[in-house]
Write a protein that holds these residues in place. Structure first.
Motif: not given
Length: 68
Positions: A26-41
């Motif tokens: 489930q976590a992998r599916w959510y990671r691959r389908h997230r809608q928001s941009p990743p937080p800036p590093t």
């Protein structure tokens, strides 16, 4: 193919059950389908090693190593 199966099952049984049915984490599916941009590093600033030789010590060492 797995993504398509989970997408078809999600409206019927939800993401958790859909992922469990096809064997997808489930976590992998959510990671691959997230809608928001990743937080800036934040930018990393290089820090010198505390045990590194100083410039004077390096110069002396080179002088000794290059001598005959």
């Amino acid at each position: 193919m797995i993504d398509q199966a989970v997408a078809e099952l999600t409206p019927l049984v939800g993401v958790r059950a859909g992922c469990a049915a096809v064997g997808e984490a489930q976590a992998r599916w959510y990671r691959r389908h997230r809608q928001s941009p990743p937080p800036p590093t934040p930018e990393r600033t290089p820090t010198p090693q505390p045990r590194a030789l100083s410039e004077v010590e390096r110069t002396q060492l080179r002088r000794v190593l290059n001598s005959s």
